[in-house]
Design a protein around this motif. Structure first.
Motif, PDB file in Angstrom:
ATOM      1  N   LEU A  72      36.497  42.970  48.577  1.00  0.00           N
ATOM      2  CA  LEU A  72      36.724  44.400  48.372  1.00  0.00           C
ATOM      3  C   LEU A  72      35.927  44.853  47.154  1.00  0.00           C
ATOM      4  O   LEU A  72      36.012  44.239  46.088  1.00  0.00           O
ATOM      5  N   PHE A  73      35.146  45.910  47.329  1.00  0.00           N
ATOM      6  CA  PHE A  73      34.420  46.524  46.228  1.00  0.00           C
ATOM      7  C   PHE A  73      34.910  47.952  46.082  1.00  0.00           C
ATOM      8  O   PHE A  73      35.001  48.697  47.064  1.00  0.00           O
ATOM      9  N   ALA A  75      38.146  51.418  42.551  1.00  0.00           N
ATOM     10  CA  ALA A  75      38.570  50.183  41.893  1.00  0.00           C
ATOM     11  C   ALA A  75      40.085  50.058  41.907  1.00  0.00           C
ATOM     12  O   ALA A  75      40.640  48.994  42.207  1.00  0.00           O
ATOM     13  N   LEU A  76      40.774  51.151  41.582  1.00  0.00           N
ATOM     14  CA  LEU A  76      42.242  51.139  41.642  1.00  0.00           C
ATOM     15  C   LEU A  76      42.710  50.932  43.077  1.00  0.00           C
ATOM     16  O   LEU A  76      43.662  50.180  43.326  1.00  0.00           O
ATOM     17  N   ALA A  77      42.045  51.594  44.030  1.00  0.00           N
ATOM     18  CA  ALA A  77      42.426  51.451  45.437  1.00  0.00           C
ATOM     19  C   ALA A  77      42.277  50.012  45.905  1.00  0.00           C
ATOM     20  O   ALA A  77      43.155  49.469  46.587  1.00  0.00           O
ATOM     21  N   ALA A  78      41.165  49.361  45.540  1.00  0.00           N
ATOM     22  CA  ALA A  78      40.946  47.969  45.941  1.00  0.00           C
ATOM     23  C   ALA A  78      41.992  47.054  45.325  1.00  0.00           C
ATOM     24  O   ALA A  78      42.541  46.159  45.995  1.00  0.00           O
ATOM     25  N   PHE A  79      42.285  47.259  44.048  1.00  0.00           N
ATOM     26  CA  PHE A  79      43.261  46.409  43.359  1.00  0.00           C
ATOM     27  C   PHE A  79      44.651  46.559  43.959  1.00  0.00           C
ATOM     28  O   PHE A  79      45.319  45.563  44.290  1.00  0.00           O
ATOM     29  N   THR A 110      45.458  47.737  46.887  1.00  0.00           N
ATOM     30  CA  THR A 110      45.455  47.279  48.276  1.00  0.00           C
ATOM     31  C   THR A 110      45.611  45.763  48.337  1.00  0.00           C
ATOM     32  O   THR A 110      46.352  45.234  49.177  1.00  0.00           O
ATOM     33  N   SER A 111      44.925  45.052  47.443  1.00  0.00           N
ATOM     34  CA  SER A 111      45.038  43.591  47.444  1.00  0.00           C
ATOM     35  C   SER A 111      46.469  43.165  47.113  1.00  0.00           C
ATOM     36  O   SER A 111      46.984  42.192  47.690  1.00  0.00           O
ATOM     37  N   ARG A 112      47.118  43.890  46.203  1.00  0.00           N
ATOM     38  CA  ARG A 112      48.510  43.538  45.878  1.00  0.00           C
ATOM     39  C   ARG A 112      49.438  43.890  47.036  1.00  0.00           C
ATOM     40  O   ARG A 112      50.408  43.155  47.304  1.00  0.00           O
ATOM     41  N   ARG A 113      49.152  44.983  47.726  1.00  0.00           N
ATOM     42  CA  ARG A 113      49.957  45.357  48.897  1.00  0.00           C
ATOM     43  C   ARG A 113      49.811  44.302  49.994  1.00  0.00           C
ATOM     44  O   ARG A 113      50.805  43.921  50.642  1.00  0.00           O
ATOM     45  N   LEU A 114      48.612  43.797  50.203  1.00  0.00           N
ATOM     46  CA  LEU A 114      48.384  42.741  51.197  1.00  0.00           C
ATOM     47  C   LEU A 114      49.115  41.459  50.807  1.00  0.00           C
ATOM     48  O   LEU A 114      49.658  40.759  51.666  1.00  0.00           O
ATOM     49  N   ARG A 115      49.148  41.150  49.518  1.00  0.00           N
ATOM     50  CA  ARG A 115      49.846  39.944  49.074  1.00  0.00           C
ATOM     51  C   ARG A 115      51.343  40.054  49.336  1.00  0.00           C
ATOM     52  O   ARG A 115      51.973  39.082  49.778  1.00  0.00           O
ATOM     53  N   ARG A 116      51.904  41.237  49.088  1.00  0.00           N
ATOM     54  CA  ARG A 116      53.331  41.416  49.354  1.00  0.00           C
ATOM     55  C   ARG A 116      53.636  41.277  50.842  1.00  0.00           C
ATOM     56  O   ARG A 116      54.737  40.854  51.213  1.00  0.00           O
ATOM     57  N   VAL A 142      46.734  38.528  40.035  1.00  0.00           N
ATOM     58  CA  VAL A 142      46.027  38.376  41.311  1.00  0.00           C
ATOM     59  C   VAL A 142      45.169  37.117  41.248  1.00  0.00           C
ATOM     60  O   VAL A 142      44.475  36.875  40.250  1.00  0.00           O
ATOM     61  N   GLU A 143      45.198  36.314  42.301  1.00  0.00           N
ATOM     62  CA  GLU A 143      44.502  35.031  42.290  1.00  0.00           C
ATOM     63  C   GLU A 143      43.089  35.110  42.846  1.00  0.00           C
ATOM     64  O   GLU A 143      42.322  34.145  42.731  1.00  0.00           O
ATOM     65  N   SER A 144      42.722  36.217  43.471  1.00  0.00           N
ATOM     66  CA  SER A 144      41.347  36.366  43.960  1.00  0.00           C
ATOM     67  C   SER A 144      40.374  36.345  42.788  1.00  0.00           C
ATOM     68  O   SER A 144      40.723  36.699  41.649  1.00  0.00           O
TER      69      SER A 144
END
Length: 213
Positions: free
Chosen positions: A40-41, A47-51, A53-59, A139-141
């Motif tokens: 994700l770029f 940048a906030l949207a990507a970050f 979104t990644s946390r939402r996917l992790r949940r 975040v581990e990515s």
């Protein structure tokens, strides 16, 4: 991803709630039914949207991105936007060209074009001002951080604050320009992004073969 209020979706209302934006983007990624690794770029609000979104996917226990490449925005836990933008708006000190550089003459000459440009920007500012950071595990990515050398929105120190939210860390990569540096530096930015994706993925990227007509 084309967000509402922009491009071919310019007739749709822009997002002003980061939670709704992240949920919508995570839903799109989940519906792709594609098991390949991805990155994700996001630039500025992206940048906030990507970050988020990644946390939402992790949940949701969905596959995380191999890399989060974040550009031209301070990390959300610093609340820097909430400290600066309201004061500028109230006092009238907010000068758009100080944030994004000179405006195209078309915007100055045609009110309709100026409105089409300005409304999504105001929506972005509203979203940033309303966003409230909630603590979660780092975040581990892998993370990559990009910015413009003369960007008043996100200094190198601002970019480095993203490292607080990741298990890995990255030094910011700076390009000539201000907040809109990707417009003037598309090739160097793309080349660096490809290298960072390859490093996070662990192998060279293979270009897709053109399909037959």
């Amino acid at each position: 991803m084309q967000l509402p209020g922009r491009g071919r979706r310019s007739s749709e209302p822009s997002f002003t709630d980061s939670r709704h934006l992240a949920t919508s983007l995570a839903h799109v990624l989940d519906q792709e039914n594609d098991s390949r690794p991805y990155a994700l770029f996001g630039h500025s609000l992206g940048a906030l949207a990507a970050f988020e979104t990644s946390r939402r996917l992790r949940r949701a226990r969905s596959a995380p991105p191999v890399l989060l490449a974040l550009s031209a925005l301070p990390a959300p836990h610093t609340a820097r936007f909430r400290a600066i933008i309201p004061h500028c708006l109230i006092t009238g000190d907010l000068v758009l060209t100080d944030l994004i550089g000179p405006l195209p003459q078309e915007l100055c000459d045609h009110p309709e074009s100026a409105a089409a440009f300005g409304v999504p920007l105001l929506a972005d500012l509203t979203l940033l001002l309303q966003h409230r950071h909630h603590e979660e595990p780092p975040v581990e990515s892998a993370v990559a951080l990009y910015g413009g050398c003369h960007d008043p929105v996100a200094t190198p120190d601002d970019l480095a604050t993203w490292n607080d939210l990741f298990t890995n860390a990255a030094d910011p990569t700076l390009f000539p320009g201000n907040h809109t540096y990707p417009i003037d530096q598309p090739k160097p930015l793309t080349e660096r992004l490809v290298r960072d994706i390859q490093a996070a993925y662990g192998k060279p990227l293979v270009p897709a073969k053109p399909s037959c007509p």
